[in-house]
Design a protein around this motif. Structure first.
Motif, PDB file in Angstrom:
ATOM      1  N   MET A   1      30.471 -15.767  -9.503  1.00 10.81           N
ATOM      2  CA  MET A   1      30.435 -16.760  -8.445  1.00 10.81           C
ATOM      3  C   MET A   1      29.013 -16.860  -7.898  1.00 10.81           C
ATOM      4  N   ILE A   2      28.600 -18.066  -7.601  1.00 11.62           N
ATOM      5  CA  ILE A   2      27.263 -18.306  -7.063  1.00 11.62           C
ATOM      6  C   ILE A   2      27.322 -18.284  -5.539  1.00 11.62           C
ATOM      7  N   LYS A   3      26.388 -17.565  -4.949  1.00 13.72           N
ATOM      8  CA  LYS A   3      26.282 -17.510  -3.489  1.00 13.72           C
ATOM      9  C   LYS A   3      25.011 -18.255  -3.081  1.00 13.72           C
ATOM     10  N   VAL A   4      25.161 -19.247  -2.202  1.00 14.10           N
ATOM     11  CA  VAL A   4      24.043 -20.050  -1.734  1.00 14.10           C
ATOM     12  C   VAL A   4      23.851 -19.784  -0.241  1.00 14.10           C
ATOM     13  N   THR A   5      22.646 -19.353   0.119  1.00  9.47           N
ATOM     14  CA  THR A   5      22.336 -19.009   1.507  1.00  9.47           C
ATOM     15  C   THR A   5      21.183 -19.872   2.006  1.00  9.47           C
ATOM     16  N   PRO A   6      21.396 -20.627   3.085  1.00  7.39           N
ATOM     17  CA  PRO A   6      20.301 -21.402   3.650  1.00  7.39           C
ATOM     18  C   PRO A   6      19.185 -20.477   4.149  1.00  7.39           C
ATOM     19  N   ARG A   7      17.929 -20.948   4.023  1.00  5.83           N
ATOM     20  CA  ARG A   7      16.806 -20.129   4.449  1.00  5.83           C
ATOM     21  C   ARG A   7      15.781 -20.907   5.268  1.00  5.83           C
ATOM     22  N   LEU A   8      16.265 -21.911   6.010  1.00  3.44           N
ATOM     23  CA  LEU A   8      15.352 -22.739   6.802  1.00  3.44           C
ATOM     24  C   LEU A   8      14.617 -21.923   7.855  1.00  3.44           C
ATOM     25  N   ASN A   9      15.323 -21.072   8.588  1.00  2.11           N
ATOM     26  CA  ASN A   9      14.654 -20.291   9.637  1.00  2.11           C
ATOM     27  C   ASN A   9      13.569 -19.392   9.055  1.00  2.11           C
ATOM     28  N   GLU A  10      13.792 -18.859   7.879  1.00  3.04           N
ATOM     29  CA  GLU A  10      12.790 -18.037   7.193  1.00  3.04           C
ATOM     30  C   GLU A  10      11.538 -18.865   6.889  1.00  3.04           C
ATOM     31  N   ILE A  11      11.739 -20.079   6.397  1.00  3.77           N
ATOM     32  CA  ILE A  11      10.611 -20.967   6.086  1.00  3.77           C
ATOM     33  C   ILE A  11       9.854 -21.327   7.361  1.00  3.77           C
ATOM     34  N   LEU A  12      10.583 -21.620   8.430  1.00  2.00           N
ATOM     35  CA  LEU A  12       9.922 -21.966   9.693  1.00  2.00           C
ATOM     36  C   LEU A  12       9.078 -20.802  10.205  1.00  2.00           C
ATOM     37  N   LYS A  13       9.590 -19.590  10.123  1.00  2.00           N
ATOM     38  CA  LYS A  13       8.823 -18.413  10.560  1.00  2.00           C
ATOM     39  C   LYS A  13       7.578 -18.228   9.703  1.00  2.00           C
ATOM     40  N   GLU A  14       7.717 -18.387   8.378  1.00  2.57           N
ATOM     41  CA  GLU A  14       6.573 -18.246   7.475  1.00  2.57           C
ATOM     42  C   GLU A  14       5.467 -19.231   7.825  1.00  2.57           C
ATOM     43  N   ARG A  15       5.847 -20.423   8.248  1.00  2.00           N
ATOM     44  CA  ARG A  15       4.877 -21.484   8.530  1.00  2.00           C
ATOM     45  C   ARG A  15       4.513 -21.596  10.003  1.00  2.00           C
ATOM     46  N   ASP A  16       5.124 -20.751  10.833  1.00  2.00           N
ATOM     47  CA  ASP A  16       4.890 -20.775  12.275  1.00  2.00           C
ATOM     48  C   ASP A  16       5.177 -22.162  12.861  1.00  2.00           C
ATOM     49  N   ILE A  17       6.340 -22.694  12.486  1.00  7.23           N
ATOM     50  CA  ILE A  17       6.804 -23.995  12.975  1.00  7.23           C
ATOM     51  C   ILE A  17       8.072 -23.760  13.785  1.00  7.23           C
ATOM     52  N   THR A  18       8.154 -24.382  14.950  1.00  4.82           N
ATOM     53  CA  THR A  18       9.360 -24.251  15.769  1.00  4.82           C
ATOM     54  C   THR A  18      10.395 -25.293  15.334  1.00  4.82           C
ATOM     55  N   GLN A  19      11.618 -25.062  15.767  1.00  7.96           N
ATOM     56  CA  GLN A  19      12.675 -26.024  15.483  1.00  7.96           C
ATOM     57  C   GLN A  19      12.368 -27.367  16.136  1.00  7.96           C
ATOM     58  N   LEU A  20      11.795 -27.352  17.325  1.00  7.56           N
ATOM     59  CA  LEU A  20      11.433 -28.603  18.001  1.00  7.56           C
ATOM     60  C   LEU A  20      10.355 -29.354  17.231  1.00  7.56           C
ATOM     61  N   GLN A  21       9.389 -28.624  16.698  1.00  7.76           N
ATOM     62  CA  GLN A  21       8.345 -29.266  15.909  1.00  7.76           C
ATOM     63  C   GLN A  21       8.935 -29.893  14.651  1.00  7.76           C
ATOM     64  N   LEU A  22       9.827 -29.167  13.983  1.00  4.11           N
ATOM     65  CA  LEU A  22      10.460 -29.698  12.787  1.00  4.11           C
ATOM     66  C   LEU A  22      11.309 -30.921  13.124  1.00  4.11           C
ATOM     67  N   ALA A  23      11.983 -30.894  14.252  1.00  8.62           N
ATOM     68  CA  ALA A  23      12.775 -32.047  14.680  1.00  8.62           C
ATOM     69  C   ALA A  23      11.877 -33.278  14.826  1.00  8.62           C
TER      70      ALA A  23
END
Length: 68
Positions: A1-23
């Motif tokens: 079985m394939i397990k898919v895990t979102p990693r958006l918060n990880e990417i935002l931390k790596e790039r030092d981008i806030t959720q508001l900035q991404l919005a």
């Protein structure tokens, strides 16, 4: 079985981008971004907008584990 895990918060931390900035960059509401890694279903329009804003493929927004 394939397990898919979102990693958006990880990417935002790596790039030092806030959720508001991404919005602001993507046009996706901040509450949707906040819930992205907790959801099991994602709106296609949000996936495309976020991936375009970050300059990544949609696949890069997820970690795929098919080792089982």
């Amino acid at each position: 079985m394939i397990k898919v895990t979102p990693r958006l918060n990880e990417i935002l931390k790596e790039r030092d981008i806030t959720q508001l900035q991404l919005a602001a960059m993507s046009g996706v509401p901040q509450p949707s971004i906040s819930r992205f890694d907790k959801n099991t279903r994602h709106e296609a329009v949000h996936l495309f907008a976020i991936s375009c804003a970050l300059g990544v493929s949609i696949e890069e927004l997820f970690r795929v584990d098919d080792s089982e």
